[in-house]
Design a protein around this motif. Structure first.
Motif, PDB file in Angstrom:
ATOM      1  N   ALA A  10      56.219 -52.565  38.979  1.00  0.00           N
ATOM      2  CA  ALA A  10      57.229 -53.548  38.627  1.00  0.00           C
ATOM      3  C   ALA A  10      57.075 -54.759  39.549  1.00  0.00           C
ATOM      4  O   ALA A  10      56.487 -54.645  40.625  1.00  0.00           O
ATOM      5  CB  ALA A  10      58.614 -52.935  38.767  1.00  0.00           C
ATOM      6  N   GLU A  69      65.009 -50.859  33.677  1.00  0.00           N
ATOM      7  CA  GLU A  69      64.251 -50.598  34.913  1.00  0.00           C
ATOM      8  C   GLU A  69      62.872 -49.997  34.653  1.00  0.00           C
ATOM      9  O   GLU A  69      62.097 -49.818  35.584  1.00  0.00           O
ATOM     10  CB  GLU A  69      65.045 -49.692  35.865  1.00  0.00           C
ATOM     11  CG  GLU A  69      65.526 -48.401  35.255  1.00  0.00           C
ATOM     12  CD  GLU A  69      66.981 -48.501  34.781  1.00  0.00           C
ATOM     13  OE1 GLU A  69      67.335 -49.539  34.175  1.00  0.00           O
ATOM     14  OE2 GLU A  69      67.742 -47.536  35.019  1.00  0.00           O
ATOM     15  N   SER A  80      60.742 -51.610  32.909  1.00  0.00           N
ATOM     16  CA  SER A  80      59.877 -52.782  32.744  1.00  0.00           C
ATOM     17  C   SER A  80      58.865 -52.848  33.882  1.00  0.00           C
ATOM     18  O   SER A  80      59.237 -52.819  35.052  1.00  0.00           O
ATOM     19  CB  SER A  80      60.722 -54.055  32.732  1.00  0.00           C
ATOM     20  OG  SER A  80      61.584 -54.084  31.616  1.00  0.00           O
ATOM     21  N   ALA A  81      57.593 -52.920  33.527  1.00  0.00           N
ATOM     22  CA  ALA A  81      56.522 -52.913  34.522  1.00  0.00           C
ATOM     23  C   ALA A  81      55.188 -53.064  33.799  1.00  0.00           C
ATOM     24  O   ALA A  81      55.127 -53.001  32.568  1.00  0.00           O
ATOM     25  CB  ALA A  81      56.525 -51.608  35.314  1.00  0.00           C
ATOM     26  N   THR A 105      58.082 -54.466  28.606  1.00  0.00           N
ATOM     27  CA  THR A 105      59.285 -55.214  28.953  1.00  0.00           C
ATOM     28  C   THR A 105      60.447 -54.659  28.141  1.00  0.00           C
ATOM     29  O   THR A 105      60.377 -54.591  26.914  1.00  0.00           O
ATOM     30  CB  THR A 105      59.107 -56.707  28.654  1.00  0.00           C
ATOM     31  OG1 THR A 105      57.992 -57.208  29.382  1.00  0.00           O
ATOM     32  CG2 THR A 105      60.354 -57.477  29.050  1.00  0.00           C
TER      33      THR A 105
END
Length: 118
Positions: free
Chosen positions: A40, A89, A91-92, A115
């Motif tokens: 992330a 959370e 998202s990375a 995302t």
């Protein structure tokens, strides 16, 4: 030359799903433990899931247990990660990676962006 190419990332809403794929070449994939790691913004690499060379004994990080599923197709040299019930959370950038001794991160691909936003 080891090559790992990820695909399947994208933008989804919270609660959505994605399926990530990784095409492997240049090494004996059937003999390799594999996994997915993510990074992330502003954070380090962290294991998400790992799987043994024969496709058994999956390991999941606590923060994805019950939501993500890793699988390995030795006939097609493919690694997958099914992402469900996605959270913001999650998202990375997600990378496919070889598992080295001691569960350290080996060679990895260029990554695919996930995302999750409303």
């Amino acid at each position: 030359e080891v090559q790992l190419v990820e695909s399947g990332g994208g933008s989804v809403h919270p609660g959505g799903s994605l399926r990530l794929s990784c095409t492997a070449s240049g090494f004996a994939f059937r003999d390799a433990a594999m996994g997915w790691v993510r990074q992330a913004p502003g954070k380090g690499l962290q294991w998400v899931a790992r799987i043994a060379s024969n496709g058994g004994g999956p390991y999941y990080a606590d923060f994805v247990k019950g939501r993500f599923t890793i699988s390995k197709d030795n006939a097609e040299n493919m690694l997958y990660l099914q992402l469900s019930s996605l959270k913001t959370e999650d998202s990375a950038i997600y990378y496919c990676a070889r598992v080295r001794p001691g569960a350290t991160i080996g060679a990895r691909g260029q990554g695919t962006q996930v995302t999750v936003s409303s």
